[in-house]
Design a protein around this motif. Structure first.
Motif, PDB file in Angstrom:
ATOM      1  N   GLY A 119       0.803  -1.218   0.000  1.00  0.00           N
ATOM      2  CA  GLY A 119       0.000   0.000   0.000  1.00  0.00           C
ATOM      3  C   GLY A 119       0.834   1.265   0.000  1.00  0.00           C
ATOM      4  N   ARG A 120       2.039   1.204   0.567  1.00  0.00           N
ATOM      5  CA  ARG A 120       2.906   2.384   0.634  1.00  0.00           C
ATOM      6  C   ARG A 120       3.641   2.655  -0.674  1.00  0.00           C
ATOM      7  NH1 ARG A 120       5.935   0.994   6.385  1.00  0.00           N
ATOM      8  NH2 ARG A 120       4.048   0.888   7.679  1.00  0.00           N
ATOM      9  N   PRO A 177       2.678   2.322  -4.285  1.00  0.00           N
ATOM     10  CA  PRO A 177       1.804   2.058  -5.442  1.00  0.00           C
ATOM     11  C   PRO A 177       2.538   2.136  -6.771  1.00  0.00           C
ATOM     12  CG  PRO A 177       1.406   4.251  -4.565  1.00  0.00           C
ATOM     13  CD  PRO A 177       2.319   3.570  -3.585  1.00  0.00           C
ATOM     14  N   GLU A 178       3.703   2.815  -6.798  1.00  0.00           N
ATOM     15  CA  GLU A 178       4.446   2.935  -8.052  1.00  0.00           C
ATOM     16  C   GLU A 178       5.198   1.652  -8.409  1.00  0.00           C
ATOM     17  OE1 GLU A 178       6.981   4.846  -4.759  1.00  0.00           O
ATOM     18  OE2 GLU A 178       4.873   4.560  -5.321  1.00  0.00           O
ATOM     19  N   SER A 238       4.893  -2.274  -9.083  1.00  0.00           N
ATOM     20  CA  SER A 238       3.858  -3.253  -9.399  1.00  0.00           C
ATOM     21  C   SER A 238       3.979  -4.470  -8.486  1.00  0.00           C
ATOM     22  CB  SER A 238       3.966  -3.698 -10.862  1.00  0.00           C
ATOM     23  OG  SER A 238       5.103  -4.526 -11.046  1.00  0.00           O
ATOM     24  N   ARG A 289      -3.045  -5.836  -2.947  1.00  0.00           N
ATOM     25  CA  ARG A 289      -3.343  -4.467  -3.375  1.00  0.00           C
ATOM     26  C   ARG A 289      -4.836  -4.227  -3.554  1.00  0.00           C
ATOM     27  NH1 ARG A 289       0.898  -1.921  -7.246  1.00  0.00           N
ATOM     28  NH2 ARG A 289       1.828  -1.702  -5.204  1.00  0.00           N
TER      29      ARG A 289
END
Length: 316
Positions: free
Chosen positions: A187-188, A190-191, A193, A255
């Protein structure tokens, strides 16, 4: 279908796929019984690390640019908790307590993770998720009672079976810590994958496995050519299907799903582990085992409905 419902659907599908692939891990000590826990762990994660390094090499600079020191430190402890430490304890447990008892205790991960996830702001109230969690615990308890009544770790004395159960408990705690921590870090970042995060975990785990391989090789006995073929096949097969593909599915589920719902997806690993165990032993499930598996399915469906209702209420 709303966006939230679509995310839930693909999250559940990814979680089930990960469970199906991870369930194969429980057969590894049976397929290569000559290999020690350290040897199996080193072989699996050396293969995982090498394959992960080859796959992520073209994107290495771009992917790692998003990581700071804290992220690398997280990758290190996640690699230890979810891979090295977990797998060593699991192999010892399967050796001494059997597939059934090991799957039973590790199958309690959904209860631990779901209870921890109740602190999340997007989680449904306890009264809504407590019933499916209780059903999952009952299912795991039934499977455990059945496996124990059949002798659990056949061919081992009481002390060895007890050691296997203790190691399974240690594997439970290690994997619970990984599941919670991995979900938080996904979650921290997101960039990054889910697939790349899995590959980065593989590279770090491969480094730890390289260190572990030294004492593993020094303490191993003399193997036949057939034993080496089985060991290499298990190491590469588990690395590709469980570590590379399975972890990618799990990170995608991490995610898309809230932590309490994510915990329920881990039940599928236990379900598939027992299915593979039945196939390996060449027998069908008993009435109690069938009842336990049905309860597991009910638990997952019930939890999905609880979160779907929560999502609808949050949109009103």
């Amino acid at each position: 279908m709303s966006l939230i419902q679509s995310q839930r659907f693909w999250g559940v599908a990814s979680g089930l796929a990960a469970g199906a692939l991870w369930g194969l891990v429980f057969l590894a000590p049976k397929v290569a019984p000559e290999a020690s826990p350290m040897m199996l762990t080193a072989g699996r994660y050396l293969a995982y690390g090498l394959i992960a390094a080859l796959l992520i090499a073209p994107r290495w600079r771009r992917v790692t640019a998003a990581l700071d020191w804290k992220a690398w430190r997280a990758l290190a402890w996640l690699s230890l908790a979810g891979n090295i430490v977990y797998f060593v304890f699991l192999v010892v447990s399967v050796h001494f307590a059997g597939v059934g008892a090991s799957a039973l205790i590790v199958g309690m991960v959904p209860v631990v993770v779901a209870l921890w996830g109740l602190k999340d702001k997007d989680s449904p109230p306890l009264k809504r998720v407590a019933p499916p969690i209780a059903v999952a615990a009952l299912a795991v308890g039934l499977i455990g009672w059945e496996s124990m009544s059949q002798g659990g770790g056949a061919g081992h004395d009481g002390a060895q079976i007890l050691m296997g159960l203790v190691c399974a408990l240690a594997a439970l705690l290690s994997w619970s810590a990984f599941a919670i921590g991995n979900s938080r870090w996904m979650g921290r970042l997101p960039e990054v994958s889910p697939h790349d995060w899995s590959l980065l975990t593989g590279v770090v785990t491969g480094g730890f496995a390289l260190v572990l391989a030294v004492p593993a090789l020094l303490t191993m006995g003399v193997w036949s050519g057939e034993a080496w073929v089985r060991f290499l096949g298990v190491s590469v097969g588990v690395a590709i299907f469980a570590s590379i593909i399975g972890n990618a599915f799990w990170n995608q589920a991490s995610r898309l799903l809230p932590l309490t719902m994510l915990g329920q997806m881990i039940v599928s690993e236990t379900l598939f582990a027992f299915l593979y165990g039945f196939l390996w032993e060449g027998r069908g499930p008993t009435v109690i085992e069938i009842a336990a598996m049905v309860l597991m399915v009910i638990s997952v469906v019930w939890c999905v409905r609880a979160h779907r209702l929560e999502a609808i209420l949050s949109c009103d």
